[in-house]
Structure formats: structure tokens, C-alpha cells
Design a protein around this motif. Sequence first.
Motif, PDB file in Angstrom:
ATOM      1  N   SER A   1       0.768  -1.220  -0.014  1.00 45.08           N
ATOM      2  CA  SER A   1      -0.195   0.098   0.005  1.00 45.08           C
ATOM      3  C   SER A   1       0.839   1.476   0.064  1.00 45.08           C
ATOM      4  CB  SER A   1      -0.869  -0.128   1.065  1.00 45.08           C
ATOM      5  OG  SER A   1      -2.038  -1.031   1.189  1.00 45.08           O
ATOM      6  N   ARG A   2       0.404   2.311  -0.333  1.00 42.54           N
ATOM      7  CA  ARG A   2       0.897   3.445  -0.219  1.00 42.54           C
ATOM      8  C   ARG A   2       0.365   4.465   0.908  1.00 42.54           C
ATOM      9  NH1 ARG A   2       1.397   8.169  -4.176  1.00 42.54           N
ATOM     10  NH2 ARG A   2      -0.081   9.661  -3.469  1.00 42.54           N
ATOM     11  N   ILE A   3       1.360   5.236   1.411  1.00 44.67           N
ATOM     12  CA  ILE A   3       0.723   6.015   2.507  1.00 44.67           C
ATOM     13  C   ILE A   3       1.120   7.577   2.277  1.00 44.67           C
ATOM     14  CG2 ILE A   3       1.099   6.346   5.087  1.00 44.67           C
ATOM     15  CD1 ILE A   3       2.704   3.787   5.136  1.00 44.67           C
ATOM     16  N   GLU A   4       0.111   8.416   2.828  1.00 49.07           N
ATOM     17  CA  GLU A   4       0.274   9.617   2.513  1.00 49.07           C
ATOM     18  C   GLU A   4      -0.154  10.530   4.028  1.00 49.07           C
ATOM     19  OE1 GLU A   4      -1.981  10.768  -0.916  1.00 49.07           O
ATOM     20  OE2 GLU A   4      -1.357  13.007  -0.707  1.00 49.07           O
ATOM     21  N   ALA A   5       0.856  11.326   4.394  1.00 41.01           N
ATOM     22  CA  ALA A   5       0.662  11.982   5.580  1.00 41.01           C
ATOM     23  C   ALA A   5       0.381  13.562   5.250  1.00 41.01           C
ATOM     24  CB  ALA A   5       1.704  11.720   6.597  1.00 41.01           C
ATOM     25  N   LYS A   6      -0.498  14.313   5.781  1.00 38.45           N
ATOM     26  CA  LYS A   6      -0.601  15.588   5.431  1.00 38.45           C
ATOM     27  C   LYS A   6      -0.969  16.514   6.736  1.00 38.45           C
ATOM     28  CE  LYS A   6      -2.615  16.024   0.801  1.00 38.45           C
ATOM     29  NZ  LYS A   6      -4.028  15.783   0.213  1.00 38.45           N
ATOM     30  N   ASP A   7       0.125  17.270   6.967  1.00 36.18           N
ATOM     31  CA  ASP A   7       0.040  18.142   8.011  1.00 36.18           C
ATOM     32  C   ASP A   7      -0.247  17.585   9.209  1.00 36.18           C
ATOM     33  OD1 ASP A   7       0.589  20.616   8.986  1.00 36.18           O
ATOM     34  OD2 ASP A   7      -1.356  21.426   8.884  1.00 36.18           O
ATOM     35  N   VAL A   8       0.471  16.668   9.655  1.00 37.22           N
ATOM     36  CA  VAL A   8       0.132  15.916  10.875  1.00 37.22           C
ATOM     37  C   VAL A   8       1.024  16.683  12.040  1.00 37.22           C
ATOM     38  CG1 VAL A   8       0.726  13.821  11.908  1.00 37.22           C
ATOM     39  CG2 VAL A   8      -0.109  13.738   9.626  1.00 37.22           C
ATOM     40  N   LYS A   9      -0.045  16.708  13.055  1.00 34.89           N
ATOM     41  CA  LYS A   9       0.477  17.275  14.453  1.00 34.89           C
ATOM     42  C   LYS A   9       0.099  16.337  15.602  1.00 34.89           C
ATOM     43  CE  LYS A   9       0.327  22.069  12.868  1.00 34.89           C
ATOM     44  NZ  LYS A   9      -0.631  23.010  12.382  1.00 34.89           N
ATOM     45  N   VAL A  10       0.896  16.086  16.356  1.00 36.48           N
ATOM     46  CA  VAL A  10       0.671  15.142  17.586  1.00 36.48           C
ATOM     47  C   VAL A  10       0.959  15.918  18.673  1.00 36.48           C
ATOM     48  CG1 VAL A  10       1.216  13.048  18.637  1.00 36.48           C
ATOM     49  CG2 VAL A  10       0.851  13.098  16.334  1.00 36.48           C
TER      50      VAL A  10
ATOM     51  N   GLY B   1      13.811  10.833  20.991  1.00 34.95           N
ATOM     52  CA  GLY B   1      12.957  11.789  21.280  1.00 34.95           C
ATOM     53  C   GLY B   1      12.488  12.733  20.261  1.00 34.95           C
ATOM     54  N   CYS B   2      12.898  12.412  18.967  1.00 30.94           N
ATOM     55  CA  CYS B   2      12.813  13.367  17.959  1.00 30.94           C
ATOM     56  C   CYS B   2      11.241  13.248  17.193  1.00 30.94           C
ATOM     57  CB  CYS B   2      13.583  13.180  16.642  1.00 30.94           C
ATOM     58  SG  CYS B   2      13.579  11.471  15.939  1.00 30.94           S
ATOM     59  N   GLY B   3      10.719  12.081  17.835  1.00 39.44           N
ATOM     60  CA  GLY B   3       9.102  12.056  17.167  1.00 39.44           C
ATOM     61  C   GLY B   3       9.093  10.635  16.007  1.00 39.44           C
ATOM     62  N   LYS B   4      10.183  10.091  15.681  1.00 36.76           N
ATOM     63  CA  LYS B   4      10.016   9.249  14.691  1.00 36.76           C
ATOM     64  C   LYS B   4       9.343   8.002  15.000  1.00 36.76           C
ATOM     65  CE  LYS B   4      14.750   7.271  15.738  1.00 36.76           C
ATOM     66  NZ  LYS B   4      14.960   7.972  17.022  1.00 36.76           N
ATOM     67  N   SER B   5       9.375   7.633  16.311  1.00 32.57           N
ATOM     68  CA  SER B   5       8.448   6.507  16.681  1.00 32.57           C
ATOM     69  C   SER B   5       7.138   6.581  16.696  1.00 32.57           C
ATOM     70  CB  SER B   5       9.217   5.667  17.936  1.00 32.57           C
ATOM     71  OG  SER B   5      10.103   4.837  17.960  1.00 32.57           O
ATOM     72  N   THR B   6       7.040   8.003  17.315  1.00 33.16           N
ATOM     73  CA  THR B   6       5.637   8.365  17.519  1.00 33.16           C
ATOM     74  C   THR B   6       4.865   8.337  16.072  1.00 33.16           C
ATOM     75  OG1 THR B   6       6.018   9.789  19.359  1.00 33.16           O
ATOM     76  CG2 THR B   6       4.092  10.683  18.000  1.00 33.16           C
ATOM     77  N   PHE B   7       5.639   9.023  14.961  1.00 31.88           N
ATOM     78  CA  PHE B   7       5.049   9.141  13.666  1.00 31.88           C
ATOM     79  C   PHE B   7       4.778   7.613  13.139  1.00 31.88           C
ATOM     80  CE2 PHE B   7       5.522  10.573   9.142  1.00 31.88           C
ATOM     81  CZ  PHE B   7       4.508  11.248   9.229  1.00 31.88           C
TER      82      PHE B   7
ATOM     83  N   PHE C   1       2.608  18.653  25.303  1.00 35.64           N
ATOM     84  CA  PHE C   1       3.780  18.293  24.683  1.00 35.64           C
ATOM     85  C   PHE C   1       3.564  18.069  23.309  1.00 35.64           C
ATOM     86  CE2 PHE C   1       7.185  15.378  23.100  1.00 35.64           C
ATOM     87  CZ  PHE C   1       8.034  16.428  22.976  1.00 35.64           C
ATOM     88  N   MET C   2       3.981  18.984  22.307  1.00 35.52           N
ATOM     89  CA  MET C   2       3.911  18.818  21.104  1.00 35.52           C
ATOM     90  C   MET C   2       5.061  17.918  20.417  1.00 35.52           C
ATOM     91  SD  MET C   2       3.052  21.625  18.139  1.00 35.52           S
ATOM     92  CE  MET C   2       2.395  21.227  16.614  1.00 35.52           C
ATOM     93  N   ALA C   3       4.516  16.766  20.037  1.00 32.83           N
ATOM     94  CA  ALA C   3       5.632  15.819  19.713  1.00 32.83           C
ATOM     95  C   ALA C   3       6.044  15.813  18.058  1.00 32.83           C
ATOM     96  CB  ALA C   3       5.024  14.153  20.132  1.00 32.83           C
TER      97      ALA C   3
ATOM     98  N   LYS D   1      -3.332  13.324  21.257  1.00 32.69           N
ATOM     99  CA  LYS D   1      -4.337  14.034  20.459  1.00 32.69           C
ATOM    100  C   LYS D   1      -3.638  14.230  18.943  1.00 32.69           C
ATOM    101  CE  LYS D   1      -4.981  18.384  21.457  1.00 32.69           C
ATOM    102  NZ  LYS D   1      -4.787  19.250  22.389  1.00 32.69           N
ATOM    103  N   MET D   2      -4.175  14.359  17.939  1.00 38.39           N
ATOM    104  CA  MET D   2      -3.759  14.505  16.602  1.00 38.39           C
ATOM    105  C   MET D   2      -4.543  15.295  15.677  1.00 38.39           C
ATOM    106  SD  MET D   2      -4.179  12.674  13.467  1.00 38.39           S
ATOM    107  CE  MET D   2      -3.080  11.942  12.126  1.00 38.39           C
TER     108      MET D   2
END
Lengths: 284, 278, 292
Positions: B30-39, B67-73, B44-46, B88-89
Amino acid sequence: MNSIQKNRLKDQLFKYWGIACTLIGLVLLVLFIGDILIDGISRIDWAFITDLPSRKAEKSGIYTALMGSIWILLLTTIIAVPVGVAAGVYLEEYSKKNRLSAILEINISNLAGVPSIIYGLLGLEVFVRIMSLGASVLAGALTLSLLILPIIIVATREAVKAVPKSIRDASYALGASKWQTIWYQLLPASGGGILTGVILALSRAVGETAPLIVVGALAYVPFAPSNPLDEFSVLPIQIFNWISRPQHGFIENAAAAIIILLLITFVMNGIAVYFRNKWQKKWK
Amino acid sequence: MEITMNKIADRKIDLNTISSKDGTELNQASRIEAKDVKVWYGDFMAIKGIDMTIKPNTVTAFIGPSGCGKSTFLRLFNRMNDYVEGFKMEGKIKINEDNIYKKKINVEELRKEIGMVFQKPNPFPKSIFENVAYGLKIQGITDKKFLNERVEKALRQADLWEEVKGDLKKSALALSGGQQQRLCIARTLAVKPSIILMDEPTSALDPISTAKIEELIHHLKEEYTIIIVTHNMQQASRISDYTAFFYLGELIEFDKTKKIFTNPEKKQTENYITGRFG
Amino acid sequence: MRRIKELIIEKSLLSSALITIAVTVGIILVLAIEAVSFFKEVSIFDFFTDTQWTPLFTDKHYGILPLLSGTLLTSFIAISVALPIGLSISIYLSEYAPKSFRKTIKPLLELLAAVPTVVYGFFALIVVTPFLQQFMPNLSGFNSLSAGIVMGIMIIPFISSLSEDALYAVPKDLREASYGMGATKFQTAFKVVVPAASSGIIVSIILAISRAIGETMIVAIAAGQQPRLTLDPTVPVETITAFIIQVSLGDVQHGSIEYKTIFAAGITLFAFTFLLNTISYQIRKKYQEKYE
């Protein structure tokens, strides 16, 4: 319905079932306390607390039983706390991994599960008869001390264990002996945890009925005890006695006395939880 | 949710007709597309607004300091963060054109579509067979023959079959760390996902086991889209087609792996891959 | 000097710890000595096979079975109430509930175990029995049903708290692996988490049973004082513990056969709980090793 929908439905149903179960216990507790309040609150006044027991329900008070409970509480604290804390410190700080420590460990875990009435039988034979203390406050307090000893030991061990190793290292590095480290560092640092355990143990002791009945505490004593060798009654026994009587007036008395007993128990538990939270924050 | 997932299901039927050269069935990635994702986690803004498109049948490496957010992403793609308190996303993540953060999405269905392999091998305390069959069994599949076939196939794909075929009844906990991790990969493959997320899958393994898993990833690319979070820069350059560099919740650079490692656009990326910080 | 002081302190701490062993030895000795002298007057065979227990009557029978059946019946009812509710609570709290809810609710539930048992006895006798009598006109004023149900409520937190601890201790990555494959929380809980925590859950159940068997005041107040070999939950029965209370309330001379009966009853009770506690200790020991 496909299998995924079925699974989701089960999931949701279990969630509500879980909430219902969680609440049912609490709802029952509330209903029950409410019922007792309705039955007993009107009976509570100053005279109820300061009157001696009587054959007539409306004239009876809890004075002697309350005093008996206070005596028991004080003596049990004096006897059980030093021994329990000492044993807990020994097991956590001195005891090496050998057969003795293994036996001690199994033994304490087992003692914690021995029914309280068995402690009563032990107290009856050893304190009341062999040591000839009779059915005295002292014999009762000694019996309850043995009963709550495992609770205090376990609480002490956990509290001492939670003190970070760095504090021990720092103290030893400054040339302190083992005991100095324990006395000046570990005990103060773990004091909150130990206190929590002690209060919970004592709240258990205040509510105990069976072992004291076996030891020979009386349902009716005309006077409050004035020394450790006096006869005594305690609140739970007074309540038990009143419940066993057929007249309605005594049921009301029992409910009123239960309110006082619950008040004491809940306040002690509240204090314990307060100390626990305060103490836990310290290490986090 | 039904609409979304029916589409994926339809596609799955299609893919049965797609065959590789030697005639065996091929899974479709499959193909994945993320658009302006904020968490956010609480206050704390991850993740601070990330756009990214990941092509099917590629291996993408997420790199960056702790802690750069790669796992969260990464965990956004199978909604694994849903269980984190205070999560929250905002923004959209689309898998094959379907927004997976739509209200009506069926998370369980989604996670069957998107497999995940974790940092520490985490086999269930059950037998090897039960581990691999788990995902099928929770879908209500009880056909013994079908289960046996799928389990064998998954174990073969994960290159573990030869080592364990004699004792599928043995506890998975008796396997070595590297075998456990391959078992976890087999467990994921058994449900035929289209995307596999890997969260530092080799960080707890020895070099030989690591090499085996890297080789495996290389093969799996044929049928899956793979995203791998790694701390190991050599690993990223060895196995991935694309590399994304994250820093403090932002996507600093995302490009072909070759480009990132030889001629990065951004100074920060260069500093990180040359080991000046991190 | 300092070394001697340290040594004295260590030895006195040790002696405090040894008191606990003295307590166990004391319990066993006291029960055994009195029980032995009881069995000089009553045959062990009768004790275990006679179906009547009437030591306080003129026609004396010393069969422990009626007391044992009373004890097991009330305990069984209690566990039937506490087990499903307690386990559901533990699974709900550890797998579903928000952390903050879990943190508030756990100590509240533990209050159920902090309420003195004499209070529960009152509840069973004065509230639950009359309530049940509305639906079950045949229910006696004293019965094992009310006593058992109320005892069950009391031991809910034993099961819920300890099981919850065991469930909560299951590593998070096992849950994630299961969720990651599309399992619901329900499937994850029952197929992965509960099996992984099974030994801890079993320990909690055994401890709850042991607690129910040794519970005294609730049954003494609400179940009655009539030893009876029956499985009927609506009639009065007497448990081992209630019998000990019944005798203790009277004026019993040391050395009399009545005095010895409570020790014979006591040693039976002790044997049961000792066995249960030992089993649970062994399981717990094994289970700790697994996670460390």
C-alpha cells in the motif's frame, strides 16, 4: 454480522460489564453505609459515647467499649511497631540469602494468611493461661500484636527497599556504619511508607472481633480499664453483642456504634492513603 | 468504516489475480500519505506538522536522535498511539486514499492491514504455532488446514521454518532473541498485511541475527511497503530506499537514501549522519 | 567498641524477626497439644466420619463434617460472588479504564476489605436476609446464603486488587503485539494478558478462598449456630469459626472437653488455610522468577 463486528460488540459489552462490576461493589458500600446511617445516626449523642452499658437499650452507651478499644490500640502500637519495624529492617538490610532468610520469608507470608481466630486460640493458651494474664487488655493487645506483625514487617520491608541505593552508598562513603546508615538515613527516608503500613495494620486491629472474643474479652464490662491487667470490651464486641439481641433498640445501638467504628476505620485508612501518596511523590 | 475497509478488501481480492513470474501469489503493498500531521501528548507537541508520501514496495527508514518523534510518527500509521494517555492528533493520514483517522474507521481492521514489529522481540507466552496463528484465530478462523498452511508459509517467509518445523508446539520463549524476532515477523506476515512497520527491530539483537533480519527486509519489499525506525545509520543506508530524518518533532529531510547519505540538502541532516550529534 | 555495638544491634533485630517463627511454632504447638488431648477422649475416626457435632449437648457427638460443610458452603457462595465480579473488575481496570479512574477506584475498592467484619455481619443479618426473604419466603433468619454473599462482597478486593496487579505487570509490548495484529482489547485481555498473568490470578483466588474459610464474624452473626451437614443455603448452619466463637462466649473451664474441642476445630481450620497459603506462596515464588 461478520466476525469483526462480533468481536467489537463483545469488546464493548465486556467494557460495560466491567464498569458495572466495578461500580456494584461501591454502590453496595454506599447503600450499606446509608442504611446504617439511617438506622443509627439519630441514636448518636454525647451521652451515647459517655454512658456505660446497660440492660436497657436506650440507656446504653459505648464508653467502656470505646475506652477498651483505645487501650487495645495504644498497647498494640507499643508492642507491635518496634518489633515489626525491627524485623522488617533486619530482613531487608541484614539478612543474607540463606536458609534462615528463606524460612523467615515463607513463614511471614504464611502468618499473614492465618485466620485471625487462630491467633485468638494462641493468645488464649499462651497469654491468658500460661502467662496468667487472664482475659486482660494486655493479653488482648499481645494477641493482636502478633496478628498485625506480618503486615508491619511487609510494609517496612517495602518502604526500606524503595529507598534509592544512592542514599546508602552516600552514607557508607562518608564512613557511616550499617546501623548509622539505617538510623539516620533509611528509617527517616522510609518513614512515610512505614507509617502507612502501621496505620493500616492498626486499623485492622481496631476492627478485629474474633480473636478478642476467644481470648475472653467480655461483652459487658461495668468499667473502663484503668490498667493493662483489667478486663475489657472493645467496640466490635459491643456491636456483636447488640446485634445478637432481639430487641429493636439494640439494633439501633449497634448501628450507632458501627457508625463510630467505621468513622475510626475510615479516618485511619484516609490518613494512611494520605501518607502513602505524600511519600510516593518523594521518590518520583 | 465499512466503506474504507471494503475497498481494501476489494483490493485484496484483486491481488489474488496478480502473480509473480514463477506463478505464486503476490501480496500487494500500500501507499501512505501524511498531510500536515501534528501530535500532542498532553501539552507537549511531539510532531509539529509533517507531510510525507511513502510509495508502495519501498523500504523507508526513519532516523533521528532519541525523542525526535520518529517512533511516534511510525505508530500513527496503525493508530498505536490511541492508547497513550493525553494523545491528540491533527491532520490526515491516508492509506490508499483512505483517511485512517476518520471517525468511523475500524481500528482492528486497519491493524490487520498494517503489521508491526517491535523493538524488543515480544512473542506471546504460547507455542510457536499459536504465536503465528494468533492473528488468524482472532479473526475467527478455525480451519486447521488453512491455519497450518498459513503458519508454514509465514514461517518460511520469515526464514524460520527450517529451524522450528520440528517443534512448533514448543514455547516461543525457548527461542533465541533473533529467532523470536523472526517469529514476530512471521506472526505479522501470517495475516497478510500490506504495510509492515518496524520499530527498531534489531536494536536488541546480535550482529548475526541483525544481518538475517536485514536480508529478510530486503526480500519482503517485493510484497510489502516497509517502514523502519532505526538508530543505526549504517542499517538505514544498507536496507532502505528512502530515508527520513526527524529532529525535534519535525521532518527535516526526506529523500532517496543515497542522496541523504551522500549529499544531504540540510546542514542538520549532515551533522547527524556524520555523527556530530545524536 | 563500635563493632560490638553494631553486632548487638544486628542480633536484636534478628531476634525480632525470629519472633515470627516463634509465633508459628507457638500456633502449631498450642493447637497440636490441645488437639492431642482431645483425641485421647474422642477417636479420630469418629471425628472425621460422624455426621453430628453436638459437643455442647448431653448426647455428645464429635463429627467435624457438619462444621466443615458449613465452612465450605459459605466459602463456596462467597467465591461464586467474588470471583466473577473481582476478575471482571481487575480486567476492566487494567485493560480498559483510564489511568486516573484506576488510581481513584482501587483504594476505594480496597475500603471494602477495610470495613470490620462485624459490620458486614450486621449487614448480612439486618439488611440482606430480610431483603432476600421478600423473594425467598423459605429463607431462615440465619442462613449461609446471606452470609456467603456478604462475605463475597468483602473479598472482592482481594481478588480484584491482586489480580489487577498481576495483569498490570504483564509487559506492555505483549499487548502492543496483539493490538498491532488487529485484536480488540477483549481478545487481547483474554488470549494474551490473562494467560500471561494466570499464576498471579490463581494466587489471588487461593488467598481469597483462604480468607473466606477463616472468616469468622460474618458467619457467626448471620449463618447461625446450628451444625448441620447440608448443602442447602437457606437453612442455618455453623462454620468451624462460628463454633469457636460460640464456645468462647460461654464460660468454658480449661481442661474440659469443650475447651479442647475449639482447638480440635482450630487445627482443622489451620490445616486448610496453611495448605492454601503454602500453595499460593509456591506459585507466587515461581511467578516472580519468571518476570525477573
